[in-house]
Design an enzyme around this catalytic site. Structure first.
Site: not given
Ligand code: CAO
Length: 440
Positions: A412-414, A238, A416
């Site tokens: 990577d929104h998982r 993501p 950060i």
């Protein structure tokens, strides 16, 4: 005039005594540079070794089952017959270009913290089919892997009927047939086959020749490998991109000054080298950017290896500068330019593209305002840099021109959060605006 060239095994990184599992050519074949010659396989990965020069094969020095190492001669070609640009009057030994390991799906990406964009690091799209994984490493030739990838089949779920459990094309076909009879369709999914299928429409098949003249050109080996990686990373991570800007007026003046002073040294201080130094400082301040996901854990790295995207005639590769924290800007500039040269010549070894913590994709010398770089998994962020421009900035009394560098940080929104990304990018901007802060 034609001459004989022996093609030898290049630097294949950690792979020693690897077994030849396929010889893809025969005596009399006419080959071109980049054609695959043999397939080798270790317990971790299979890889194809390509030719550096073209010509007609006069002798093959290896057979299936042989164990080979770097430097072993694979075959001889008579150059000059297939557009070989490297023909010379002397007999010579050439190493094949840097080979790209294709880790077997069940192992990757664990063994190497970072693979280059041009190196597939993990699983092909997995099948969302109710068949238990075998739990064993899938042994299959690259052509069978490719076939499985095209069908979206996770090879870890296929039982191989060949010697030592090797998976054949028939095994993959049988698997798909069984799945379809069971009412399920093989579809792409997330890492390790645990995600939900994408359930996409089939790719449009168009007869372009109906609309006008066309020419078909096969993708280069690097393009095929990097494409598969980019696709996986784009689909599975993501991504969010934080766009910011840095005032590099003073830094650029310093760079120009240093280059003027060092004109005779032949070393050009580049913006990329300053960026690397600044990125290292930002990684130290925000360690979750120097990390990789490992299941439910985060692997935090205490080393600072920085990859940079290099545009080459054959496609995109990402050389990695190791221990960038221990190197000065001039050394970084020297090393990046040497690595970029090797990349353009197709001479990077797999080890020179591994172990990166974060990558920088600099398009500043070319153009653009901002873009969305794709994260180079298993890294969790990538910094995209666009072309600097003069921006009018209000100094309290008047608008003054300031040289401004656009920074596009994909993360990577998982791993950060948006706030951390904004802080990282702002900190980077502050460092570039006043490089003295690096020493704080
Ligand atoms: N803004 C404006 N100008 C810039 C700049 C920037 N951000 N960065 C570099 N330049 C200028 C330099 O000043 C230099 O100009 P002069 O020739 O007049 O001195 C010129 O561009 C070349 O710069 P450089 O020698 O420092 O090289 P570079 O850093 O631009 O490029 C490399 C090195 C390896 C990054 C480059 O060759 C390359 O491959 N770039 C493409 C990377 C890519 O494809 N990324 C996309 C990947 S997909 O996400």
């Amino acid at each position: 005039m034609s001459d004989l060239t022996a093609i030898a095994v290049p630097d294949i990184g950690d792979f020693k005594d690897v077994e030849v599992i396929e010889v893809l050519v025969k005596v009399g074949d006419t080959i071109s540079a980049e054609d695959s010659l043999i397939t080798v396989e270790s317990d971790k990965a299979s890889m194809e070794i390509p030719a550096t020069s073209g010509g007609v094969i006069t002798k093959i020095d290896v057979k299936v089952g042989d164990k080979i190492n770097m430097g072993d001669v694979l075959l001889h070609v008579k150059a000059g017959a297939a557009g070989d640009a490297s023909a010379s009057t002397e007999a010579k030994v050439e190493s094949a270009p840097a080979v790209q390991a294709k880790p077997t799906p069940a192992l990757a990406p664990a063994p190497t913290p970072t693979e280059s964009i041009a190196v597939p690091a993990s699983a092909p799209p997995a099948a969302a089919i109710a068949v238990p994984a075998t739990g064993q490493l899938p042994h299959a030739s690259p052509s069978v892997r490719k076939f499985a990838r095209e069908l979206g089949v996770d090879l870890t779920r296929v039982t191989g009927t060949g010697p030592k459990g090797r998976i054949s094309q028939e095994d993959v076909q049988g698997f798909v047939k069984a799945a379809l009879q069971g009412g399920a369709a093989p579809v792409s999914s997330a890492a390790g086959g645990t995600g939900v299928g994408l359930d996409l429409l089939a790719w449009p098949k168009v007869d372009f020749a109906k609309f006008g003249p066309i020419q078909s050109k096969p993708l280069s080996r690097i393009k095929k490998l990097s494409g598969a990686n980019l696709h996986r990373n784009w689909v599975m991570i993501p991504h969010v991109t934080n766009n910011d800007e840095a005032d590099i007026t003073e830094l650029e003046a310093l760079r120009v000054q240093l280059n003027k002073e060092n004109e005779k040294s032949g070393v050009k201080v580049t913006m990329l080298a300053f960026l690397m130094k600044a990125v290292v400082a930002a990684l130290k301040k925000y360690p979750e950017f120097n990390a990789s996901l490992d299941g439910d854990s985060l692997v935090l790295k205490q080393y600072y290896n920085i990859g940079f995207a290099a545009d080459t005639p054959n496609g995109l590769v990402v050389p990695v500068i190791t221990d960038a924290d221990k190197k000065g800007v001039i050394e970084l500039a020297q090393e990046t330019s040497a690595m970029a040269k090797l990349a353009r010549e197709g001479k990077l070894s797999p080890t020179q593209m591994q172990g990166g913590c974060i990558s920088i994709s600099s398009l500043g010398g070319i153009g653009g305002t901002h873009f969305t770089p794709i994260i180079n998994a298993p890294e969790v962020a990538i910094l995209g840099v666009s072309k600097s421009y003069q921006k009018p900035v209000w100094d309290g009394k008047a608008f003054v021109p300031r040289l401004t560098l656009p920074l596009s940080l994909s993360y990577d929104h998982r791993v950060i959060d948006g706030a951390s990304a904004a802080r990282f990018n702002a900190y980077l901007g502050a460092l570039l605006a006043d490089f003295r802060r690096i020493i704080l």
